[in-house]
Design an enzyme around this catalytic site. Sequence first.
Site, short mmCIF file in Angstrom:
data_model
loop_
_atom_site.label_atom_id
_atom_site.label_comp_id
_atom_site.label_asym_id
_atom_site.label_seq_id
_atom_site.Cartn_x
_atom_site.Cartn_y
_atom_site.Cartn_z
N ASP A 7 0.87 -1.18 0.00
CA ASP A 7 0.00 0.00 0.00
C ASP A 7 0.91 1.23 0.00
OD1 ASP A 7 0.89 0.37 2.60
OD2 ASP A 7 -1.11 0.42 3.51
N CYS A 64 3.22 -2.98 3.94
CA CYS A 64 2.39 -1.81 4.27
C CYS A 64 3.19 -0.99 5.27
CB CYS A 64 0.99 -2.22 4.77
SG CYS A 64 0.93 -3.08 6.35
N THR A 66 3.20 -0.88 8.64
CA THR A 66 3.75 -1.73 9.71
C THR A 66 4.00 -3.16 9.26
OG1 THR A 66 1.52 -2.36 10.36
CG2 THR A 66 2.50 -0.45 11.50
N HIS A 97 10.40 -23.61 9.20
CA HIS A 97 9.34 -24.24 9.99
C HIS A 97 7.94 -24.02 9.43
CE1 HIS A 97 11.75 -24.66 14.02
NE2 HIS A 97 12.40 -25.14 12.97
N HIS A 132 7.18 -30.36 10.92
CA HIS A 132 6.70 -29.03 10.52
C HIS A 132 5.63 -29.14 9.44
CE1 HIS A 132 9.86 -27.54 13.01
NE2 HIS A 132 10.77 -28.21 12.31
C1 RB5 Z 1 -1.82 3.01 6.33
O1 RB5 Z 1 -1.84 4.26 6.89
C2 RB5 Z 1 -1.44 1.97 7.36
O2 RB5 Z 1 -2.51 1.78 8.23
C3 RB5 Z 1 -1.05 0.68 6.69
O3 RB5 Z 1 0.01 0.90 5.82
C4 RB5 Z 1 -0.59 -0.44 7.61
O4 RB5 Z 1 0.41 -0.01 8.46
C5 RB5 Z 1 -1.68 -1.16 8.32
O5 RB5 Z 1 -1.45 -2.12 9.06
#
Ligand code: RB5
Length: 144
Positions: A7, A64, A66, A97, A132
């Site tokens: 994203d 993304c 995080t 694993h 596994h």
């Molecule tokens: C987008 O702002 C953010 O929420 C997305 O990139 C991600 O970190 C969501 O888990």
Amino acid sequence: MLAIGCDHGGFELKGHIIEHLKEIGVEYKDFGTYDENSVDYPDIAGKVGNAVVSGECENGILICGTGIGISIAANKIKGVRAALCGDVYSAKMTKQHNNANIICMGGRVIGRELAFMIVDTWLNEEFLGGRHANRIEKIHNLEK
Ligand code: RB5
């Protein structure tokens, strides 16, 4: 063929990883997003996850902000084993694993050099099978 997607929060890191994939000679298909405009990470997780479980692509990378949202979303797709990795040890173990068919990273969490090490480790490690494999079967039984 490796599927890659992100994203807006992972857009910058995806670009770096694509350059790295070119350098190490890994073929990839880019499922977007293609700029920094805001998009919904489940849409990208769906594209990459479906490409992997359909066999169109062998494995995938999702990014993304995080790495959390996109990994949660990808793991809703039957047959996906998406692992959020922020360190090399986890990248190694999730191939050995869990035989993770997708790795996820946080573009706002890790730097590009660590991301390259994570990608290389996951691509180069081997799944150990045996007990596994039984556990993976149990994971997929939970999908029924
Ligand atoms: C987008 O702002 C953010 O929420 C997305 O990139 C991600 O970190 C969501 O888990």
